[in-house]
Scaffold this motif. Sequence first.
Motif, short mmCIF file in Angstrom:
data_model
loop_
_atom_site.label_atom_id
_atom_site.label_comp_id
_atom_site.label_asym_id
_atom_site.label_seq_id
_atom_site.Cartn_x
_atom_site.Cartn_y
_atom_site.Cartn_z
N VAL A 93 -5.34 -27.49 19.41
CA VAL A 93 -3.78 -27.79 19.91
C VAL A 93 -3.05 -27.60 18.56
O VAL A 93 -3.38 -28.51 17.75
N SER A 94 -2.48 -26.57 18.52
CA SER A 94 -1.65 -26.28 17.15
C SER A 94 -0.46 -27.45 17.03
O SER A 94 0.05 -27.83 17.90
N LEU A 96 2.45 -26.53 16.30
CA LEU A 96 3.68 -25.93 17.13
C LEU A 96 3.55 -26.44 18.64
O LEU A 96 4.55 -26.97 19.18
N THR A 97 2.43 -26.28 19.21
CA THR A 97 2.21 -26.54 20.63
C THR A 97 2.57 -28.03 20.82
O THR A 97 3.23 -28.32 21.70
N LEU A 98 2.15 -28.95 20.00
CA LEU A 98 2.28 -30.26 20.26
C LEU A 98 3.60 -30.71 20.12
O LEU A 98 4.25 -31.25 20.88
N LYS A 100 6.21 -28.56 20.61
CA LYS A 100 7.07 -28.24 21.61
C LYS A 100 7.01 -28.79 22.99
O LYS A 100 7.97 -29.24 23.50
N ALA A 101 5.46 -29.03 23.06
CA ALA A 101 5.21 -29.96 24.31
C ALA A 101 6.01 -31.33 24.38
O ALA A 101 6.35 -31.76 25.39
N ALA A 102 5.88 -31.94 23.11
CA ALA A 102 6.62 -33.39 22.94
C ALA A 102 8.01 -33.34 22.89
O ALA A 102 8.59 -33.94 23.91
N ALA A 105 8.84 -32.58 26.71
CA ALA A 105 8.76 -33.75 27.63
C ALA A 105 9.69 -34.84 27.49
O ALA A 105 10.05 -35.19 28.45
N GLN A 106 10.22 -34.86 26.07
CA GLN A 106 11.28 -35.93 26.09
C GLN A 106 12.72 -35.48 26.48
O GLN A 106 13.45 -36.19 26.99
N LEU A 162 11.35 -34.84 16.36
CA LEU A 162 11.59 -35.69 17.50
C LEU A 162 13.02 -36.39 17.52
O LEU A 162 13.18 -37.06 18.83
#
Lengths: 247, 408
Positions: A93-94, A96-98, A100-102, A105-106, A162
């Motif tokens: 899990v890169s 960047l992926t973390l 972007k997903a976070a 989601a927020q 974030l």
Amino acid sequence: MLEIRNLHATVAGKDILKGLDLTVRAGEVHAIMGPNGSGKSTLAHVLAGREGYEVTQGTVRFEGKNLLELPPEARACEGLFLGFQYPVEIPGVSNLTLLKAALNAQRKHRGAPEIDATDFLVWVRECARVMGIDPKMLSRGVNEGFSGGEKKRNEILQMLVLQPRLAILDETDSGLDIDALKVVAEGINRLRAPQRAFVLVTHYQRLLDYVQPDFVHVLAGGRIVKSGGPELARELEEKGYGWLEAA
Amino acid sequence: MSVASYAQVFERCAAAWPAAQRRARRAKLEEFLRLGFPTRKLEDWRYTDLSALAERSFEPARRTAVALQDALLPRSDRLVYVNGELDRNASTADELSALVETETPGATGVDALNAAFATPGLNLALGPHARLARPLHLILAGAANPQAAMTHQRHRIHLGQSAEAVLLVEFRGAAGGDRLVTQTFDIRLAPGSRLRLYRLQDEAAGSHLISRMDARLARDARIDIVCLDRGCGLARHDLNLELAEPGAEVELAGFYQPAAGAHLDNHTRIVHAAPHGRSRELFKGIVGEKSRAVFNGKIVVSPGAQKTDSEQRVANLLLAPRAEVDAKPELEIYTDDVKCAHGATVGQLDETALAYLRSRGIADSDARALLRRAFALEVLDRIAWPALRDRAALLLGYPPAAETALDP
């Protein structure tokens, strides 16, 4: 912003927090200091909703909401960020992926649309520059093969990306050399704002030379035993914790 | 056991076959009637039960319209069969379709059944130093027929000396219907030739797919294989690779993620029959609620195959209490001077990683999907064909990676 009342918590059946009270208002920086085993990390984990920590008594309200009944992801979406003492490595899990997903989601939680792919990259690269993180590392697995200092800088990078309303940083300063400590402090100071608050959980006074707290609390035996201004941190550095534990 | 219905269907089909074929086919039918379907008493079939097929009756399948849009990959040639019949309109390489003989001896009743009813399939023969200009996509599609239907095909891939090809074999099926499909592949790689083979399976529930691939590698030949299994009611793959001459090389990777209710069985057998061979095998699987996976990986190092270098690794994630995986590595080594390593694991998703992702605001289900993808990447990353890699990730239900946006 954060109101903790008479908080009791157990880990594996053992009482760790025994009636903790703490009030954090917007714009404030609080430092929580204390000897090893006093409950500092337990407090951070209880606030973030980590499994294995059971609250047996007391209340925690965050922006008026009952924090304790929210799952961890909902707490993050409400604007709470925990900087881990031991950040996890997640190969595959890169970063960047973390991120972007976070972020998405927020945003979804707030009813905002997904972030544009280009805007996302520009934003993450800017945050990485502040933290002195090579953009190439963003494509690598989360914390994969990172040194201890890189992991801590990566926590602050996530915080910058974030933009939480309340950040709880659990011993983010431990294991850092002085240059890394300055970079981490710079990341925190950059985010200080009237609408935002910080709780710095730390064993040492060192970080507080670079991030000036408004309040310093001493946690011992699962409770706050003394509160004061920045001068309390210096006093602790000189005298240690013994005189407070004895009291 | 009664397999009488297959004999009745055979008699009805026989009239349509040229007299020259009838005799050989009848011999195969009789072999099938004698052997029947493999039962669980056979060691190689302990975990996959085909006995119910004996009592069934399947009509020869007929071609029907089927949607292929999402299967199409850019810059490739296609050979498309629907229910075993060539689809000329959808194919760009229909000249490669032929009824082929195979040289590999049959092992089970299924092989005999396949030979008795075989219809045309891919016949790829490359001369010395020839190179396939574009990847070839063999689509073996199943579509619903009014009655339960069966398809049996044979394929042959022979590469001449130093020839090269990229081949994607795709088993896919439209929902609905009840079918029995057997597919046999005879692969011969002459010295120095190289085949990159992808095998993708997304059949529909209610299907029985039995595939067998036999590859023989001559001196310094190399085969790179990536296998992906997703759907199906029941799928059984036998993949037999023989490193017949010195210096042959096998790079094999597989990933299975059975859909709910599916039963996926991968049997691989790598035989090092000559010195200085090298094989690498990696199979990974994610098995969830009410699905089952079987993996059996056999490595044989024959007497005289000195300096063999072989590694096998199997890793499984079991994500539900009622999921089942039977993973069995088997090593048979008859030579001293070899390097052989193997390992098999069964585990769960990393709870600490899950907690970390959730602490950043990512919903539990999304965080789990990210971790499943992370587990699969080791195999998916072996796919050296970007369009296929994207399709495979989509097929497995994985979210796109953010870093793909890095390279415009």
